[in-house]
Scaffold this motif. Structure first.
Motif, PDB file in Angstrom:
ATOM      1  N   VAL A 163       0.853  -1.261   0.250  1.00  0.00           N
ATOM      2  CA  VAL A 163       0.143   0.016  -0.044  1.00  0.00           C
ATOM      3  C   VAL A 163       0.985   1.215   0.099  1.00  0.00           C
ATOM      4  CG1 VAL A 163      -1.636   1.306   1.135  1.00  0.00           C
ATOM      5  CG2 VAL A 163      -2.026  -1.113   0.921  1.00  0.00           C
ATOM      6  N   VAL A 164       1.833   1.528   0.963  1.00  0.00           N
ATOM      7  CA  VAL A 164       2.798   2.551   1.136  1.00  0.00           C
ATOM      8  C   VAL A 164       3.435   2.749  -0.689  1.00  0.00           C
ATOM      9  CG1 VAL A 164       4.945   3.506   2.044  1.00  0.00           C
ATOM     10  CG2 VAL A 164       3.144   2.457   3.220  1.00  0.00           C
ATOM     11  N   PHE A 165       3.964   1.588  -0.884  1.00  0.00           N
ATOM     12  CA  PHE A 165       4.691   1.773  -2.215  1.00  0.00           C
ATOM     13  C   PHE A 165       3.837   2.306  -3.224  1.00  0.00           C
ATOM     14  CE2 PHE A 165       5.695  -0.507  -6.417  1.00  0.00           C
ATOM     15  CZ  PHE A 165       7.013   0.338  -6.584  1.00  0.00           C
ATOM     16  N   VAL A 166       2.829   1.533  -3.400  1.00  0.00           N
ATOM     17  CA  VAL A 166       1.588   2.083  -4.449  1.00  0.00           C
ATOM     18  C   VAL A 166       1.310   3.741  -4.332  1.00  0.00           C
ATOM     19  CG1 VAL A 166      -0.816   2.057  -5.280  1.00  0.00           C
ATOM     20  CG2 VAL A 166       0.531   0.141  -4.849  1.00  0.00           C
ATOM     21  N   VAL A 167       1.058   4.176  -3.101  1.00  0.00           N
ATOM     22  CA  VAL A 167       0.963   5.645  -2.750  1.00  0.00           C
ATOM     23  C   VAL A 167       2.163   6.333  -3.087  1.00  0.00           C
ATOM     24  CG1 VAL A 167       0.452   7.201  -0.852  1.00  0.00           C
ATOM     25  CG2 VAL A 167      -0.944   5.230  -0.769  1.00  0.00           C
ATOM     26  N   ILE A 168       3.228   6.166  -2.800  1.00  0.00           N
ATOM     27  CA  ILE A 168       4.429   6.628  -2.973  1.00  0.00           C
ATOM     28  C   ILE A 168       4.858   6.937  -4.640  1.00  0.00           C
ATOM     29  CG2 ILE A 168       7.015   6.862  -2.806  1.00  0.00           C
ATOM     30  CD1 ILE A 168       6.782   5.808  -0.118  1.00  0.00           C
ATOM     31  N   ALA A 169       4.548   5.558  -5.012  1.00  0.00           N
ATOM     32  CA  ALA A 169       4.564   5.539  -6.577  1.00  0.00           C
ATOM     33  C   ALA A 169       3.595   6.334  -7.372  1.00  0.00           C
ATOM     34  CB  ALA A 169       4.690   3.979  -7.217  1.00  0.00           C
ATOM     35  N   CYS A 170       2.323   6.570  -6.973  1.00  0.00           N
ATOM     36  CA  CYS A 170       1.495   7.234  -7.774  1.00  0.00           C
ATOM     37  C   CYS A 170       1.861   8.846  -7.352  1.00  0.00           C
ATOM     38  CB  CYS A 170       0.008   7.122  -7.010  1.00  0.00           C
ATOM     39  SG  CYS A 170      -0.490   5.380  -7.555  1.00  0.00           S
ATOM     40  N   ILE A 171       2.402   9.174  -6.242  1.00  0.00           N
ATOM     41  CA  ILE A 171       2.646  10.495  -6.091  1.00  0.00           C
ATOM     42  C   ILE A 171       4.022  10.906  -7.032  1.00  0.00           C
ATOM     43  CG2 ILE A 171       3.859  12.005  -4.660  1.00  0.00           C
ATOM     44  CD1 ILE A 171       2.217  10.831  -2.359  1.00  0.00           C
ATOM     45  N   ALA A 172       4.936   9.880  -7.233  1.00  0.00           N
ATOM     46  CA  ALA A 172       6.019  10.057  -8.068  1.00  0.00           C
ATOM     47  C   ALA A 172       5.580  10.107  -9.458  1.00  0.00           C
ATOM     48  CB  ALA A 172       6.928   8.946  -7.655  1.00  0.00           C
ATOM     49  N   LEU A 173       4.469   9.401  -9.664  1.00  0.00           N
ATOM     50  CA  LEU A 173       4.145   9.402 -11.052  1.00  0.00           C
ATOM     51  C   LEU A 173       3.288  10.830 -11.727  1.00  0.00           C
ATOM     52  CD1 LEU A 173       2.509   5.725 -11.635  1.00  0.00           C
ATOM     53  CD2 LEU A 173       4.827   6.710 -12.550  1.00  0.00           C
ATOM     54  N   GLY A 174       2.841  11.509 -10.537  1.00  0.00           N
ATOM     55  CA  GLY A 174       2.140  12.684 -10.834  1.00  0.00           C
ATOM     56  C   GLY A 174       3.233  13.798 -11.102  1.00  0.00           C
ATOM     57  N   SER A 175       4.620  13.648 -11.009  1.00  0.00           N
ATOM     58  CA  SER A 175       5.653  14.446 -11.329  1.00  0.00           C
ATOM     59  C   SER A 175       5.810  14.775 -13.010  1.00  0.00           C
ATOM     60  CB  SER A 175       6.775  14.144 -10.686  1.00  0.00           C
ATOM     61  OG  SER A 175       7.183  13.153 -11.109  1.00  0.00           O
ATOM     62  N   PRO A 176       6.313  15.871 -13.467  1.00  0.00           N
ATOM     63  CA  PRO A 176       6.698  16.195 -14.691  1.00  0.00           C
ATOM     64  C   PRO A 176       7.203  15.082 -15.296  1.00  0.00           C
ATOM     65  CG  PRO A 176       6.614  18.266 -13.437  1.00  0.00           C
ATOM     66  CD  PRO A 176       6.742  16.972 -12.582  1.00  0.00           C
ATOM     67  N   GLY A 177       7.192  14.666 -16.382  1.00  0.00           N
ATOM     68  CA  GLY A 177       8.154  13.737 -17.252  1.00  0.00           C
ATOM     69  C   GLY A 177       7.921  12.248 -16.944  1.00  0.00           C
ATOM     70  N   ALA A 178       6.571  11.824 -16.389  1.00  0.00           N
ATOM     71  CA  ALA A 178       6.301  10.659 -16.014  1.00  0.00           C
ATOM     72  C   ALA A 178       6.491   9.709 -17.120  1.00  0.00           C
ATOM     73  CB  ALA A 178       5.074  10.567 -15.149  1.00  0.00           C
ATOM     74  N   ALA A 179       6.563   8.343 -16.936  1.00  0.00           N
ATOM     75  CA  ALA A 179       6.524   7.546 -18.332  1.00  0.00           C
ATOM     76  C   ALA A 179       4.958   7.344 -18.819  1.00  0.00           C
ATOM     77  CB  ALA A 179       7.109   5.918 -17.461  1.00  0.00           C
ATOM     78  N   ASP A 180       5.152   6.982 -19.835  1.00  0.00           N
ATOM     79  CA  ASP A 180       4.034   6.656 -20.658  1.00  0.00           C
ATOM     80  C   ASP A 180       3.384   5.276 -20.086  1.00  0.00           C
ATOM     81  OD1 ASP A 180       2.412   5.450 -22.953  1.00  0.00           O
ATOM     82  OD2 ASP A 180       2.447   7.257 -23.818  1.00  0.00           O
ATOM     83  N   GLY A 222      -0.831 -13.589  -9.025  1.00  0.00           N
ATOM     84  CA  GLY A 222      -0.699 -13.295 -10.460  1.00  0.00           C
ATOM     85  C   GLY A 222      -1.129 -11.641 -10.427  1.00  0.00           C
ATOM     86  N   VAL A 223      -2.179 -11.502  -9.934  1.00  0.00           N
ATOM     87  CA  VAL A 223      -2.573 -10.074 -10.172  1.00  0.00           C
ATOM     88  C   VAL A 223      -1.484  -9.285  -9.364  1.00  0.00           C
ATOM     89  CG1 VAL A 223      -4.399  -8.548  -9.597  1.00  0.00           C
ATOM     90  CG2 VAL A 223      -5.200 -10.584 -10.766  1.00  0.00           C
ATOM     91  N   LEU A 224      -1.126  -9.446  -8.174  1.00  0.00           N
ATOM     92  CA  LEU A 224      -0.292  -8.609  -7.218  1.00  0.00           C
ATOM     93  C   LEU A 224       0.941  -8.571  -8.291  1.00  0.00           C
ATOM     94  CD1 LEU A 224      -0.647 -10.059  -3.884  1.00  0.00           C
ATOM     95  CD2 LEU A 224      -1.000  -7.589  -4.468  1.00  0.00           C
ATOM     96  N   PHE A 225       1.568  -9.528  -8.740  1.00  0.00           N
ATOM     97  CA  PHE A 225       2.866  -9.776  -9.542  1.00  0.00           C
ATOM     98  C   PHE A 225       2.734  -8.598 -10.679  1.00  0.00           C
ATOM     99  CE2 PHE A 225       3.787 -14.240  -8.038  1.00  0.00           C
ATOM    100  CZ  PHE A 225       4.066 -13.944  -6.710  1.00  0.00           C
ATOM    101  N   ILE A 226       1.628  -8.759 -11.505  1.00  0.00           N
ATOM    102  CA  ILE A 226       1.631  -7.855 -12.798  1.00  0.00           C
ATOM    103  C   ILE A 226       1.453  -6.629 -12.211  1.00  0.00           C
ATOM    104  CG2 ILE A 226       0.041  -7.481 -14.666  1.00  0.00           C
ATOM    105  CD1 ILE A 226      -0.956 -10.447 -14.586  1.00  0.00           C
ATOM    106  N   GLY A 227       0.540  -6.319 -11.219  1.00  0.00           N
ATOM    107  CA  GLY A 227       0.364  -5.046 -10.728  1.00  0.00           C
ATOM    108  C   GLY A 227       1.646  -4.128 -10.302  1.00  0.00           C
TER     109      GLY A 227
END
Length: 452
Positions: free
Chosen positions: A171-188, A248-253
């Motif tokens: 949960v913490v990783f997903v939240v932090i990752a989503c915040i990071a993805l909101g920054s400029p220049g995020a991956a497609d 499998g869903v966890l791994f893919i996500g």
């Protein structure tokens, strides 16, 4: 050592395993055994092979594993007993084949706890360099052995805590990752699907999928708790499929999100590429949290895998294939197979002298042998013996398990020469022991009438 009895009478000890596990507990046992964070163990290796298409490789692997998971569920419904692939192949093909299946399966189960102890020692030694890794490994062996001796209820309750730590990290990783993805220049968002072009075509994805199949080892462990499950014919097959799909869903996500956070397919150290991902996503805090959660997951996997193999040893001891008075005995107080637990702990002490690469190169031999035999057992039991061949039954009883068998045969091509040599040598030892038990194959392989 005295020759084990070949009598089919049940043990004089009338103690039975305690039926205390429902579907949620069985799914947790499977997930803890598999370790949800195991994706980060091979993250760098498969990301490089696939050119960044790790989520696609995991999707292919999940599809492939569902064939074999379904076969385990089918056999668990037909034979709701402890012993997993050993019991299923014995019922389908007879005592000798069943014994050799269980024997090869033990190679996988006996070594898996050892890998977890090695990982615990490596990670904690890195965090606390003043303490040798073997100290942490030895302490972990002692703790896991004690918890298993106290019985399956203790194991299940401990698993709630361990899976909780990993869930919190995710949960913490997903939240932090989503915040990071909101920054400029995020991956497609399509980058984890199409990759970076460094490894084009389907073959790299299939090669990565062959490696990732080992991440799913654990759904089969659910079947070893059939005699401790409530309404096992119903809940065990359901738990096997749920465990495979959830993992499998966890791994893919996690693979998808990790590549979006750190869109690279080359790393300074491919074996510890996950550390680069964590450092990039959340700095020192997330890296430390990841280490703690990963060690907790390894401890949980060791706890569950030792419980699973001790029950396989118990089933073989109860059948008289191993000395019944030693291995077919349960603790009157804790209802746990003491001898199997102790033997597993003694084997795990090899973690103090072996390295991770050597042990991990051997572990897949037994698992793939078991997968192959369980798929064939479905065909033998349902399609041939029960003659269930009408309409959709041909698809479910022949084509699906047949596909599962062919997939496992294909996976054999990914085994190292060392794994093949040691695995074949282990099988030869099994044949020699079976010849001793059956007095040169003149007597039948011992069986327990309660499993017929």
């Amino acid at each position: 050592m005295n020759t084990p009895s070949t009598s089919t009478a049940p043990p004089t000890d009338a103690i039975s395993l305690r039926r205390a596990l429902g579907t949620p507990s069985l799914v947790l046992l499977g997930l803890v055994y598999m370790v949800p964070l195991t994706i980060f163990t091979t993250y760098g290796i498969v990301t490089e092979i696939t050119g960044g298409r790790l989520p696609v490789a995991y999707a292919v692997t999940l599809a492939a594993m569902l064939f074999t998971a379904r076969s385990y569920g089918r056999m668990a419904r037909a034979f709701p007993v402890a012993g997993s692939a050993y019991a299923y192949s014995r019922q389908a093909f007879g005592g000798p084949v069943g014994f050799l299946t269980g024997w090869t399966l033990m190679l996988d189960y006996l070594l898996l706890p050892m890998i977890n102890y090695l990982v615990i020692g490596i990670y904690l030694n890195a965090a606390f360099p003043a303490v040798p890794g073997w100290v942490f490994a030895l302490a972990s062996i002692a703790l896991v052995t004690a918890l298993n001796l106290f019985g399956i209820v203790t194991v299940a309750r401990t698993n709630y805590l361990i899976i909780g730590v990993q869930a919190l990290f995710i949960v913490v990783f997903v939240v932090i990752a989503c915040i990071a993805l909101g920054s400029p220049g995020a991956a497609d968002p399509l980058d984890p699907i199409v990759g970076d072009g460094s490894a084009p075509g389907l073959f790299p994805v299939l090669s990565g999928a062959a490696i990732l199949c080992l991440s799913f080892l654990g759904f089969d462990a659910v079947s070893t708790f059939s005699e401790e499950a409530k309404d096992s014919r119903r809940v065990v097959p359901r738990a096997i499929m749920q465990t495979t799909i959830i993992a499998g869903v966890l791994f893919i996500g996690l693979a998808y999100l990790s590549y979006l956070v750190y869109p690279h397919s080359t790393f300074s150290d491919v074996d510890s590429a996950s550390v680069e991902v964590m450092q990039h996503a959340g700095g020192a805090f997330l890296t430390a949290f990841f280490t703690a959660a990963y060690v907790a997951g390894a401890l949980g996997s060791a706890l569950t895998s030792q419980a699973a193999v001790s029950r396989i040893i118990y089933a073989m001891g109860r059948d008289g294939v191993l000395p019944r008075r030693v291995f077919g005995w349960l603790s009157p107080r804790w209802k746990s197979p003491v001898a199997g637990i102790v033997v597993t702990s003694v084997v795990a002490l090899l973690a103090l002298v072996l390295d991770l690469t050597t042990v991990s190169s051997l572990i897949s031999f037994g698992a793939l042998a078991a997968f192959s035999l369980v798929n064939l057992s479905v065909i033998k039991h349902y399609f041939i013996d029960q003659r269930e061949r009408s309409g959709r039954e041909v698809f479910g009883n022949l084509l699906v398990p047949g596909a599962g068998f062919l997939i496992t045969v294909w996976l054999w091509t990914s085994l190292s020469p060392l794994a093949l040599v040691v695995g074949i040598g282990w099988c030869v030892l099994g044949v020699i022991w079976l010849a001793f038990v059956t007095r040169g194959f003149r007597a039948p392989t011992p069986q327990f009438e309660g499993l017929h």
